[in-house]
Design an enzyme around this catalytic site. Structure first.
Site: not given
Length: 385
Positions: A34, A36-37, A121, A123-124, A126-127, A171
């Site tokens: 998390e 790190t990208d 919203g 944290g999965l 969706s965007s 993502d």
């Protein structure tokens, strides 16, 4: 009626013509890795079974028409030439940003209708599911020479440059590159990836996703602050990216006794140790070890996000604590933080017990019941029809 048939039918009703196809892209949950990208580090996401579907057809009048089955009152029609950051606003900015990235291939305009079951919203991502479904569709229709990696950059550009959300490539890469029953080991600096076996059901395990019900937004707030802090830490360390620091001993220069130095030290320490945790988990999964062994690594990642990166919230801490107390092998918050979801690695026959324990904790603390579901590592973006 399938999900693809439903959105195609609604497309025809809304725009008066048939779509040229329907494409889907999933949300994602990160096993480990998390924040790190955007530091050039390592990530290990899996794709969710939940997807955003996009029905799409090209036009010949120079207009871009955008509709959502979740926001039927907010349909947008705008001239292709008038698209610019902030116009259109809200959810429509995400697909509009993808269209802008291929503006020269879509001179006649395009109609897009989306439908989704990815929790928003939470944290999965969706965007990313939204931008990647549209990117794959427009790539197929107008730029078939684009590779999946090119579509990752197209979708990220929509979020970064058009919407103003300072995301890395985690993502979008997960949504476009993941495969079923695998986690995606991604080196975000080198842009290389590997499919790592992660078939939990085969060994009697399950990955629970616990939606805290507290939403977050990458386009504003603390996510951008953390990114700027990481950049400041890298600058003080004389490196381009925190990925270049391979041991916490290399962070000593940040400990200068000032409040700012303390903050930058903790932010950098999370990134350096999180990269190490990703490598530890990947090594275990490659060597065909029992996945239960990665549980403590997940929990250590939560502690780092909570204490060094300051992106957890009490409700996410409660998710983790309740799951661990009920027997989870490991648990941690996921996503950008300040809300969203947590995951817990549990025995398949303990799903109900862990779910009940978390729900009881929420009730005791006066919070609405969380949405909790078992996720299965699923396929990435694909054409449905």
């Amino acid at each position: 009626m399938t999900a693809a048939e439903r959105v195609a039918h609604e497309f025809s009703d809304l725009f008066g013509t048939e779509p040229e196809g329907v494409w889907a892209a999933p949300g994602r949950v990160n096993v480990i890795g998390e924040h790190t990208d955007y530091n050039g580090g390592y990530v290990l996401p899996v794709a969710l079974p939940h997807t955003t579907r996009a029905a799409v057809a090209r036009r010949n009048d120079g207009l871009v028409a955008l509709g959502s089955m979740q926001h039927p009152e907010k349909a947008v029609e705008i001239a292709l030439a008038e698209l610019r950051p902030g116009h259109p606003e809200g959810w429509a900015g995400y697909p509009a940003g993808v269209v802008v990235g291929l503006r020269d291939r879509l001179a006649g305009g395009v109609s897009i209708l989306v439908d989704t079951d990815v929790p928003v919203g939470a944290g999965l991502s969706s965007s990313a599911a939204l931008t990647c479904s549209v990117a794959l569709a427009l790539g197929d229709l107008a730029a078939p020479e684009l590779r999946r990696q090119d579509l990752v950059e197209l979708a990220r550009g929509a979020e970064n440059d058009f919407v103003g959300a300072p995301t890395g490539i985690l993502d979008q890469s997960a949504s476009l590159l993941c495969t079923a029953e695998h986690a995606l080991f991604l080196d975000t600096r080198e842009r290389t990836s590997e499919q790592v076996p992660f078939a939990l059901a085969a060994v009697g395990l399950a990955l629970l996703v616990i939606d805290s019900g507290t939403t977050h937004d990458h386009a504003e707030g603390g996510y951008g602050d953390r990114r700027r802090e990481c950049e400041a830490a890298a600058d003080r360390l004389g490196v381009a990216l925190l990925r270049e620091v391979d041991d916490v001993a290399g962070l000593a220069v940040l400990a200068d006794g000032t409040p700012e130095g303390d903050v930058l030290l903790r932010r950098a320490r999370h990134v350096v140790t999180e990269d190490a945790r990703v490598l530890e988990v990947v090594a275990a999964l490659r060597e065909d070890a029992d996945p239960r062994a990665i549980g403590p690594v997940l929990t250590a990642g939560h502690a780092s996000l909570r204490d060094d990166f300051d992106v957890s919230i009490p409700l996410l801490d409660a998710c983790v604590e309740a799951a661990l107390a009920a027997g989870a092998h490991g648990a941690r918050m996921v996503g950008g933080g300040f809300g969203g979801s947590a995951i817990a690695l549990v025995e398949a026959d303990a799903v109900d017990a862990v779910t009940a324990a978390v729900a009881t904790r929420f009730e005791r603390e006066g919070h609405p019941a969380p949405r909790i579901f078992v996720t299965v590592p699923s396929a990435g973006a694909r054409r449905l029809a």
